[in-house]
Design an enzyme around this catalytic site. Structure first.
Site, PDB file in Angstrom:
ATOM      1  CB  CYS A  43      -0.940  -0.003   1.205  1.00  0.00           C
ATOM      2  SG  CYS A  43      -0.092  -0.154   2.806  1.00  0.00           S
ATOM      3  CG  HIS A  78      -3.940   0.001   5.231  1.00  0.00           C
ATOM      4  ND1 HIS A  78      -3.429  -0.695   4.164  1.00  0.00           N
ATOM      5  CD2 HIS A  78      -5.087   0.578   4.789  1.00  0.00           C
ATOM      6  CE1 HIS A  78      -4.226  -0.561   3.120  1.00  0.00           C
ATOM      7  NE2 HIS A  78      -5.244   0.211   3.475  1.00  0.00           N
ATOM      8  CG  ASN A 108      -8.572   1.076   1.910  1.00  0.00           C
ATOM      9  OD1 ASN A 108      -7.397   0.741   1.774  1.00  0.00           O
ATOM     10  ND2 ASN A 108      -9.439   0.356   2.612  1.00  0.00           N
TER      11      ASN A 108
END
Length: 670
Positions: free
Chosen positions: A75, A245, A270
């Site tokens: 990510c 994250h 996201n």
């Protein structure tokens, strides 16, 4: 250039196949320590035209160009990719345009990318065979199934790093720098601190250690700067506990409610491609009812798949930190995230911390002054951003299991301090006892730390350091300024050379090379020291000056910005021996410690006999050319003569007794 070869592949029409990053598990896994290890033996490699009928690089709808994370925990990298879509000139730098695509007759199955690496852009060439499971991409892809720029860029970055598994867990700031060649800072949101602490932070004006994000700094740059946020926990239980994250901040808006109260809203994406938020500003949430209905509909329409809105108080309380990338304008100039001003003047210089020589540790250590030193010369008032970038240790996928600060400790703790000084009257010990003019304030386990300051004209001494003395690493100093500036390395002083007051001297010059794996043996700290070049000479006469009959100078043929630490030893060859094994022998004279300087010199007195000069770098396998200058006195017997008026001088004899090395014209002996 990192590239492979074009090979015939049967019906593939000679499409490129990369032998350096083959379609097998070696390109995916490093040690199998991450959750993707379960894919071993199940991955097949397909070209885009084998995955869909009409592949494209970018879709027509820009909202479908954004990355969607697959089974790989990268990510952090995908958040940096979002910045490329904001700035087409940056995207074109990383992914050069006009490459042959699948529908072109010139298509050969290869793509070229560029990544910034410690001061230079490195080209990486890949083939377009992508890892799939059940005929679908198993790692990152675009939201548009037929678009492949994300999957191709991810593969190129995986090759650049060593494997796909090497992309599991990382820092957004590192990916931003690798994709743009610019700078990024990470600001903590976890602890706001007291008002006194905030005032102290504001006084030092250093974003690298700022405890509270000042969003107004970057308000005018929000359309072009890279901005991401990260958290240790995802609301609603979607995240793995303790799993860091990262998400991309796409934009923020300042709006007013029906009652006139200001509200700042953030649109966050996201990379998982699904909404993971349950606050008042999700679809149907109570927050939208506080706005004019038309405004609410317009704002909600901006959200794409995976986007969600939240207000500033939620943003500051639920996320742990924010990473901000400095914008780079189309002229290639960095822009300050503090003022928005362009920083067109830039410099970079490499350096190195070497144990026992130039790794002095933090200011706690008495050896701090031995750290490398750099001059920054400001010609006029200006804004300056200085970064210290260490060459990273090799990363292991198993590091992904580390949490929080432990993960960051994969890097050495580094810091940068700066003092304003008078260049011509520098007293190092007095200077270092004073508070620095600016600094990163504390050593941080980061690949790069950044210092920001406004400086008046003058000279500034910059000292980069590791927290622990003796830590070894290469590093890069980068300086960006709004006004004219210059940067240079401060030379380590060479030993003083006594000047003769009488007599004549003969000088011989010897050229040689340290060759990696052959004659670059390093200092006496290493068993390979005996491999260094040797230069024999003899002393045949007693000294004509007290304490002085040999002068030796060693000069390396390298630029000032890339000097090696050098020195030399002199060994005596025992009588009746033609050569000497220097292993275990003690030198009779030495020019040490090894110095980061263009040349080093030594003057000494040696008894009659045969000797060897053995030059070396501090570390083994450091290649360079060098020159040794050997000066010895000349003894002349002069017959006295007397000049008489009207008559020429009768030169009875003027015999020179020059003693030179029998191998003065030879090259090095191994």
């Amino acid at each position: 250039m990192r590239a492979g070869k074009r090979t015939a592949c049967g019906d593939g029409g000679g499409l490129f196949e990369d032998p350096d990053f083959p379609p097998d598990d070696s390109s995916v896994f490093t040690d199998g320590s991450t959750p993707i290890s379960r894919l071993q033996g199940h991955i097949v490699w397909l070209r885009p035209q084998e995955i869909c009928q009409s592949p494209v690089v970018f879709p027509d709808n820009i909202r479908l160009s954004h990355a969607k994370q697959g089974l790989l925990g990268d990510c952090w990298f995908l958040c940096a990719c979002s910045a490329l879509l904001k700035n087409r000139h940056l995207l074109d730098k990383v992914f050069p345009p006009h490459q042959p695509l699948w529908s072109d007759s010139k298509y050969r199955g290869s793509f070229h990318f560029r990544f910034w690496e410690t001061g230079h852009w490195t080209e990486v060439t890949i083939d377009d065979r992508l890892p799939c499971v059940d005929s679908a991409l198993c790692f990152s892809r675009c939201h548009a199934p037929s678009a492949f720029w994300v999957a191709l860029l991810e593969k190129a970055y995986a090759k650049h790093r060593g494997s796909y598994e090497q992309l599991w867990a990382g820092q957004v700031s590192e990916a931003i720098v690798d994709l743009t060649g610019g700078l990024a800072e990470c600001w903590s949101l976890s602890h706001f601190g007291s008002e006194e602490e905030e005032e102290e932070e504001e006084h030092h004006h250093n974003g690298a250690t700022r405890k509270r994000l000042k969003l107004d700094f970057i308000c005018t740059l929000r359309a072009t700067c890279a901005l991401s946020c990260s958290t240790q926990s995802i609301p609603g239980g979607d995240g793995v506990p303790g799993q860091h994250h990262a998400m991309a901040v796409m934009e923020w808006l300042d709006v007013k409610t029906l009652t006139g109260s200001p509200v700042r809203l953030f649109r966050v994406r996201n990379p998982w491609g699904r909404c993971c938020w349950g606050g008042a500003w999700t679809e149907g949430g109570a927050g939208w009812r506080s706005l004019d209905s038309a405004d609410a509909l317009d704002i909600q329409a901006k959200a794409a798949q995976g986007d969600f809105w939240l207000e500033e108080s939620e943003f500051l309380s639920h996320f742990d930190d924010v990473t901000v990338g400095y914008p780079i304008n189309e002229e290639g100039h960095l822009q300050s995230i503090y003022t928005g001003n362009p920083l067109p003047h830039r410099h970079h210089l490499p350096g190195r911390w070497v144990k026992g020589l130039s790794s002095g540790g933090s200011r706690n250590s008495s050896s701090y002054g031995t750290n490398p030193k750099f001059w920054l010369n400001m010609r006029e008032n200006g804004e300056v951003v200085v970064s210290l970038l260490q060459h990273g240790k090799p990363r292991r996928p198993s590091d992904a299991a580390l949490k929080g600060d432990a993960r960051r400790r994969r890097d050495r703790a580094i810091a940068l301090h700066m003092w304003k000084v008078d260049e011509k009257r520098l007293n190092l010990s007095r200077t270092l006892n004073k508070p620095p003019r600016a600094s990163t304030r504390c050593h941080a386990h980061q690949r790069e730390v950044v210092l920001h300051e406004r400086l008046e004209p003058g000279h500034y001494l910059m000292i980069p350091s590791t927290y622990q003395s003796g830590a070894e690493a290469r590093f890069l100093i980068r300086v960006f300024s709004s006004s004219t500036s210059s940067v240079s390395a401060l030379k380590r002083p060479a030993p003083p050379l006594p000047l003769p007051t009488d007599g004549e001297w003969e000088t011989n010059h010897f050229r040689g090379s340290w060759v990696e794996g052959r004659s670059a043996g390093g200092s006496r700290n290493f068993p390979s020291h005996a491999q260094n070049p040797r230069f024999p000479f003899t002393v045949c006469d007693e000294p004509i000056l007290p304490g002085l009959n040999v002068k030796v100078n060693l000069s390396q043929s390298r630029s000032q910005s890339d000097l090696l630490p050098i020195g030399f030893h002199i060994y005596k060859i025992p009588a009746r021996k033609q050569s000497l094994s220097i292993a275990g022998e003690d030198p009779v004279a030495s020019c040490v410690p090894h110095c980061y300087t263009q040349d080093v010199s030594l003057s000494c007195t040696l008894p009659l006999g045969a000797y060897l000069i053995v030059p070396s770098t501090y570390q083994p396998n450091c290649a360079a050319d060098f020159t040794i200058s050997l000066a010895r006195p000349i003894h002349r017997r002069v017959v006295k003569s007397q000049e008489k008026l009207g008559r020429a001088i009768q030169e009875v004899s003027h015999i020179s007794m020059m003693q030179s090395s029998p191998l003065a014209s030879s090259s090095l002996l191994h």
